[in-house]
Design an enzyme around this catalytic site. Sequence first.
Site, mmCIF file in Angstrom:
data_model
loop_
_atom_site.group_PDB
_atom_site.id
_atom_site.type_symbol
_atom_site.label_atom_id
_atom_site.label_comp_id
_atom_site.label_asym_id
_atom_site.label_seq_id
_atom_site.Cartn_x
_atom_site.Cartn_y
_atom_site.Cartn_z
ATOM 1 C CG ASN A 1 51.338 35.829 39.394
ATOM 2 O OD1 ASN A 1 50.627 36.832 39.385
ATOM 3 N ND2 ASN A 1 51.231 34.900 40.332
ATOM 4 C CG HIS B 1 52.219 34.592 45.597
ATOM 5 N ND1 HIS B 1 50.850 34.451 45.522
ATOM 6 C CD2 HIS B 1 52.594 34.061 46.783
ATOM 7 C CE1 HIS B 1 50.422 33.857 46.625
ATOM 8 N NE2 HIS B 1 51.459 33.610 47.397
ATOM 9 C CG MET C 1 42.014 37.607 41.847
ATOM 10 S SD MET C 1 43.594 37.368 42.687
ATOM 11 C CE MET C 1 43.009 36.693 44.226
ATOM 12 N NE ARG C 2 38.712 35.230 35.546
ATOM 13 C CZ ARG C 2 37.677 34.525 35.953
ATOM 14 N NH1 ARG C 2 37.629 33.227 35.750
ATOM 15 N NH2 ARG C 2 36.676 35.097 36.559
ATOM 16 N N GLY D 1 44.713 47.200 41.862
ATOM 17 C CA GLY D 1 45.575 47.746 40.814
ATOM 18 C C GLY D 1 46.735 48.603 41.274
ATOM 19 C CE LYS E 1 42.044 29.131 31.985
ATOM 20 N NZ LYS E 1 41.632 29.395 33.341
ATOM 21 C CG ASN F 1 51.662 45.167 42.461
ATOM 22 O OD1 ASN F 1 52.868 45.290 42.645
ATOM 23 N ND2 ASN F 1 50.849 44.671 43.388
HETATM 24 C C1 GRF Z 1 49.331 41.751 45.174
HETATM 25 O O1 GRF Z 1 49.619 41.538 46.528
HETATM 26 C C2 GRF Z 1 49.905 40.655 44.328
HETATM 27 O O2 GRF Z 1 51.083 40.108 44.849
HETATM 28 C C3 GRF Z 1 48.812 39.619 44.325
HETATM 29 O O3 GRF Z 1 47.621 40.354 44.302
HETATM 30 C C4 GRF Z 1 47.841 41.623 44.909
HETATM 31 C C5 GRF Z 1 47.345 42.652 43.949
HETATM 32 O O4 GRF Z 1 47.351 43.945 44.520
HETATM 33 N N1 GRF Z 1 48.956 38.697 43.231
HETATM 34 P P1 GRF Z 1 47.039 45.194 43.623
HETATM 35 O O5 GRF Z 1 45.696 44.916 42.921
HETATM 36 O O6 GRF Z 1 48.134 45.348 42.626
HETATM 37 O O7 GRF Z 1 46.931 46.358 44.545
#
Ligand code: GRF
Length: 195
Positions: free
Chosen positions: A106, A108, A89-90, A11, A64, A13
Amino acid sequence: MNIAVFASGNGSNFEAIVEATKQGIIEGQVELLICDQKNAYVLERAKKAGVPSAVFSPKSFNSKELYEQEILDLLQAAQIDLIALAGYMRIVGPTLLTAYPEKILNIHPALLPAYPGRNGIRDAYEDGAVNTGVTIHYVDEGIDSGPIIAQELVRIEITDNVATLEEKVHRVEHRLYPTVIQSEIVKLRKAKQHN
Ligand code: GRF
């Protein structure tokens, strides 16, 4: 503008986005955290930040569609305008995609289409790539495959290891995601005014 963040893990981000709303970098507020892992650290962060969270276990739904319908009900009740996936993660299904067209983002940790999937940072490092980076894209029904909105390059130096590279990538993520969310908010606001 009301934002929902979807996350499954650490978390960082999520926290950067919440912080950006407090600093006015994002003109909106994080109204809801949706999480699919009851022990995820992001739930602690939400608690500290005073952001309401909802935890759903996909396994406890028969499909789903039902899982996402339950989430959608919450999003609509909270009048969510924009969804930011941050380590969720889905794969997102048609129920949410149809309700929020081009309103699900999203992040990445690689320069897509290079190194999609769960281990973008490690994959780039182990491949001996010279450059990697961060991508923010609209979500579609694929894995890390929707239209790209923004990318920023991170150089992999000879002195880097996976840990230092992770740190560099995350630093870029925490700055780039809020600015992209803000530009999407500006777009959404303009679209609302035209309607
Ligand atoms: C990040 O690197 C994001 O790009 C990827 O998953 C990671 C999540 O990190 N999709 P956090 O949970 O926000 O620390």
